[in-house]
Design a protein around this motif. Structure first.
Motif, mmCIF file in Angstrom:
data_model
loop_
_atom_site.group_PDB
_atom_site.id
_atom_site.type_symbol
_atom_site.label_atom_id
_atom_site.label_comp_id
_atom_site.label_asym_id
_atom_site.label_seq_id
_atom_site.Cartn_x
_atom_site.Cartn_y
_atom_site.Cartn_z
ATOM 1 N N ILE A 254 -33.697 -20.414 24.813
ATOM 2 C CA ILE A 254 -34.102 -19.036 24.523
ATOM 3 C C ILE A 254 -34.577 -18.903 23.082
ATOM 4 C CG2 ILE A 254 -33.217 -16.677 24.262
ATOM 5 C CD1 ILE A 254 -31.342 -17.464 26.720
ATOM 6 N N GLU A 255 -33.855 -19.535 22.155
ATOM 7 C CA GLU A 255 -34.280 -19.492 20.752
ATOM 8 C C GLU A 255 -35.635 -20.171 20.570
ATOM 9 O OE1 GLU A 255 -31.029 -21.360 18.778
ATOM 10 O OE2 GLU A 255 -29.727 -19.584 18.869
ATOM 11 N N SER A 256 -35.851 -21.291 21.272
ATOM 12 C CA SER A 256 -37.115 -22.023 21.162
ATOM 13 C C SER A 256 -38.279 -21.245 21.761
ATOM 14 C CB SER A 256 -36.998 -23.383 21.863
ATOM 15 O OG SER A 256 -36.027 -24.194 21.248
ATOM 16 N N ALA A 257 -37.981 -20.379 22.710
ATOM 17 C CA ALA A 257 -39.055 -19.579 23.331
ATOM 18 C C ALA A 257 -39.670 -18.609 22.337
ATOM 19 C CB ALA A 257 -38.503 -18.821 24.529
ATOM 20 N N ALA A 258 -38.872 -18.135 21.388
ATOM 21 C CA ALA A 258 -39.344 -17.181 20.370
ATOM 22 C C ALA A 258 -40.019 -15.972 21.013
ATOM 23 C CB ALA A 258 -40.295 -17.875 19.388
ATOM 24 N N ALA A 259 -39.377 -15.427 22.034
ATOM 25 C CA ALA A 259 -39.908 -14.248 22.720
ATOM 26 C C ALA A 259 -39.860 -13.036 21.799
ATOM 27 C CB ALA A 259 -39.113 -13.989 23.993
ATOM 28 N N ARG A 260 -40.762 -12.088 22.070
ATOM 29 C CA ARG A 260 -40.840 -10.860 21.268
ATOM 30 C C ARG A 260 -40.956 -9.649 22.191
ATOM 31 N NH1 ARG A 260 -44.723 -14.108 19.174
ATOM 32 N NH2 ARG A 260 -46.377 -12.700 19.870
ATOM 33 N N PRO A 261 -40.645 -8.464 21.680
ATOM 34 C CA PRO A 261 -40.813 -7.248 22.484
ATOM 35 C C PRO A 261 -42.231 -7.141 23.044
ATOM 36 C CG PRO A 261 -39.587 -6.739 20.497
ATOM 37 C CD PRO A 261 -40.047 -8.169 20.352
ATOM 38 N N GLY A 262 -42.328 -6.724 24.290
ATOM 39 C CA GLY A 262 -43.623 -6.517 24.931
ATOM 40 C C GLY A 262 -44.164 -7.719 25.674
ATOM 41 N N MET A 263 -43.531 -8.861 25.525
ATOM 42 C CA MET A 263 -44.036 -10.068 26.205
ATOM 43 C C MET A 263 -43.738 -10.033 27.695
ATOM 44 S SD MET A 263 -43.380 -13.369 23.754
ATOM 45 C CE MET A 263 -44.611 -13.817 22.529
ATOM 46 N N LYS A 264 -44.520 -10.832 28.414
ATOM 47 C CA LYS A 264 -44.328 -11.004 29.856
ATOM 48 C C LYS A 264 -43.870 -12.442 30.088
ATOM 49 C CE LYS A 264 -46.530 -9.932 34.264
ATOM 50 N NZ LYS A 264 -47.776 -9.451 34.923
ATOM 51 N N ILE A 265 -42.689 -12.606 30.702
ATOM 52 C CA ILE A 265 -42.055 -13.920 30.826
ATOM 53 C C ILE A 265 -41.759 -14.226 32.283
ATOM 54 C CG2 ILE A 265 -40.013 -15.290 30.226
ATOM 55 C CD1 ILE A 265 -39.836 -13.694 27.628
ATOM 56 N N LEU A 266 -42.054 -15.457 32.682
ATOM 57 C CA LEU A 266 -41.762 -15.942 34.025
ATOM 58 C C LEU A 266 -40.646 -16.975 33.933
ATOM 59 C CD1 LEU A 266 -42.349 -16.267 37.073
ATOM 60 C CD2 LEU A 266 -44.132 -17.934 36.454
ATOM 61 N N ASP A 267 -39.536 -16.706 34.608
ATOM 62 C CA ASP A 267 -38.379 -17.601 34.643
ATOM 63 C C ASP A 267 -38.333 -18.253 36.025
ATOM 64 O OD1 ASP A 267 -35.962 -18.881 34.224
ATOM 65 O OD2 ASP A 267 -34.747 -17.055 34.411
ATOM 66 N N ILE A 268 -38.929 -19.453 36.139
ATOM 67 C CA ILE A 268 -39.013 -20.156 37.424
ATOM 68 C C ILE A 268 -37.693 -20.851 37.716
ATOM 69 C CG2 ILE A 268 -40.234 -21.968 38.710
ATOM 70 C CD1 ILE A 268 -42.655 -21.460 36.926
ATOM 71 N N ALA A 269 -37.332 -20.890 39.009
ATOM 72 C CA ALA A 269 -36.033 -21.436 39.409
ATOM 73 C C ALA A 269 -34.935 -20.725 38.621
ATOM 74 C CB ALA A 269 -35.972 -22.952 39.212
ATOM 75 N N GLY A 270 -35.136 -19.427 38.446
ATOM 76 C CA GLY A 270 -34.259 -18.627 37.585
ATOM 77 C C GLY A 270 -32.858 -18.446 38.121
ATOM 78 N N GLY A 271 -32.656 -18.737 39.402
ATOM 79 C CA GLY A 271 -31.322 -18.764 39.981
ATOM 80 C C GLY A 271 -30.509 -17.517 39.704
ATOM 81 N N THR A 272 -29.374 -17.697 39.069
ATOM 82 C CA THR A 272 -28.457 -16.577 38.845
ATOM 83 C C THR A 272 -28.757 -15.798 37.570
ATOM 84 O OG1 THR A 272 -26.841 -18.081 37.854
ATOM 85 C CG2 THR A 272 -26.610 -17.633 40.198
ATOM 86 N N GLY A 273 -29.881 -16.093 36.926
ATOM 87 C CA GLY A 273 -30.427 -15.173 35.944
ATOM 88 C C GLY A 273 -29.951 -15.271 34.513
ATOM 89 N N ASP A 274 -29.367 -16.406 34.110
ATOM 90 C CA ASP A 274 -28.878 -16.517 32.731
ATOM 91 C C ASP A 274 -29.990 -16.315 31.707
ATOM 92 O OD1 ASP A 274 -26.338 -16.988 33.627
ATOM 93 O OD2 ASP A 274 -26.367 -19.140 33.287
ATOM 94 N N LEU A 275 -31.133 -16.983 31.916
ATOM 95 C CA LEU A 275 -32.242 -16.838 30.967
ATOM 96 C C LEU A 275 -32.891 -15.462 31.105
ATOM 97 C CD1 LEU A 275 -34.062 -20.311 31.073
ATOM 98 C CD2 LEU A 275 -32.237 -19.556 29.573
ATOM 99 N N SER A 276 -33.082 -15.019 32.334
ATOM 100 C CA SER A 276 -33.755 -13.733 32.561
ATOM 101 C C SER A 276 -33.007 -12.577 31.897
ATOM 102 C CB SER A 276 -33.887 -13.462 34.059
ATOM 103 O OG SER A 276 -34.822 -14.328 34.658
ATOM 104 N N ALA A 277 -31.685 -12.621 31.943
ATOM 105 C CA ALA A 277 -30.897 -11.540 31.338
ATOM 106 C C ALA A 277 -31.166 -11.437 29.843
ATOM 107 C CB ALA A 277 -29.412 -11.780 31.603
ATOM 108 N N LYS A 278 -31.167 -12.572 29.165
ATOM 109 C CA LYS A 278 -31.398 -12.551 27.725
ATOM 110 C C LYS A 278 -32.838 -12.151 27.406
ATOM 111 C CE LYS A 278 -30.249 -13.012 23.458
ATOM 112 N NZ LYS A 278 -29.391 -11.979 22.854
ATOM 113 N N PHE A 279 -33.791 -12.704 28.160
ATOM 114 C CA PHE A 279 -35.189 -12.346 27.920
ATOM 115 C C PHE A 279 -35.427 -10.852 28.165
ATOM 116 C CE2 PHE A 279 -36.439 -16.949 28.832
ATOM 117 C CZ PHE A 279 -36.662 -17.224 27.496
#
Length: 251
Positions: free
Chosen positions: A56-81
């Motif tokens: 997540i830190e390496s992604a360097a996401a910012r407000p307003g971005m559109k993110i695709l979490d493939i094989a996102g499963g139970t949503g750990d990454l999606s929740a933070k994004f």
């Protein structure tokens, strides 16, 4: 002979018809979906959370971005994004397995993540999105289960925006011989027993351990990303190469 080879793939250490692998992998994740989070914590002693945090830190996401979490499963990454991109952004949690998708959706909705997350059942090899859609794509512990990894990488490149970033978090090849031996013992002797005790399913966890060994090593996956058309590809080993984070960009 070439056609015969293309029609075969691996399911763990078994050789199966390519068209059957998706169904076999689906059966594994239907079986483990309800215990997936608990098993991740137990198997990794909680370290998977650190691997995901670094991603997540390496992604360097910012407000307003559109993110695709493939094989996102139970949503750990999606929740933070979801928290990072805010109401002006969007996260799509995609998974080929409907059992995993339902577990992830219910978990995140119960935690109050409603407004900016969509849930899409999707095959990574043929993502159902228009070209140039996403600022960031992540796939965590999912690529090794994809039948045609080259097709999946091309599909990810297609739906990334120019300047967008792909992050692949996946089990890889330990760089230290002592770690490799300890990891093999743990994977094949301990993890299936944990699966039997906690998830009442040792076979699925035997497959998961085998699938890790059949996954391309760090340099091979980097080369595959290069050949798919990604630029500035690299990888970072974590826990002595037990896990690696591969990164690539679309220009």
């Amino acid at each position: 002979m070439a056609n015969d080879k293309q029609d075969k793939t691996h399911f763990g250490y078994k050789t199966v018809e390519s068209e059957k692998k998706e169904e076999l992998v689906a059966d594994v994740f239907h079986s483990v979906a309800s215990k997936y989070d608990i098993m991740n914590d137990v198997m990794s002693f909680g370290v998977h959370r650190l691997w995901k945090r670094f991603t997540i830190e390496s992604a360097a996401a910012r407000p307003g971005m559109k993110i695709l979490d493939i094989a996102g499963g139970t949503g750990d990454l999606s929740a933070k994004f979801s928290q990072i991109v805010g109401d002006s952004g969007q996260v799509i949690l995609a998974d080929i397995n409907d059992s995993m998708l339902k577990v992830g959706r219910d978990k995140l909705r119960n935690q109050g993540f409603v407004s900016n997350i969509r849930y899409v059942q999707a095959n990574a090899e043929a993502l159902p999105f228009p070209d140039n859609q996403f600022d960031i794509i992540t796939i965590a512990f999912g690529l090794r289960n994809v039948t045609d990894k080259d097709a999946a990488l091309r599909s990810m490149l297609r739906v990334l925006k120019p300047g967008g970033k792909l992050l692949i978090l996946e089990f890889s090849k330990p760089t230290n011989e002592m770690m490799r031996k300890a990891y093999d013992f743990y994977s094949f002797k301990v993890i299936p027993k944990m699966g039997s005790m906690i998830a009442n399913d040792s076979g699925s966890y035997e497959y998961l351990s085998e699938s890790i060994r059949m996954h391309p090593d760090q340099d091979t996956l980097k080369q595959m990303m290069d050949e798919a058309g990604f630029d500035q590809t690299d990888y970072i080993n974590m826990t002595n190469g037990v896990v690696a984070l591969h990164r690539g960009y679309k220009f």
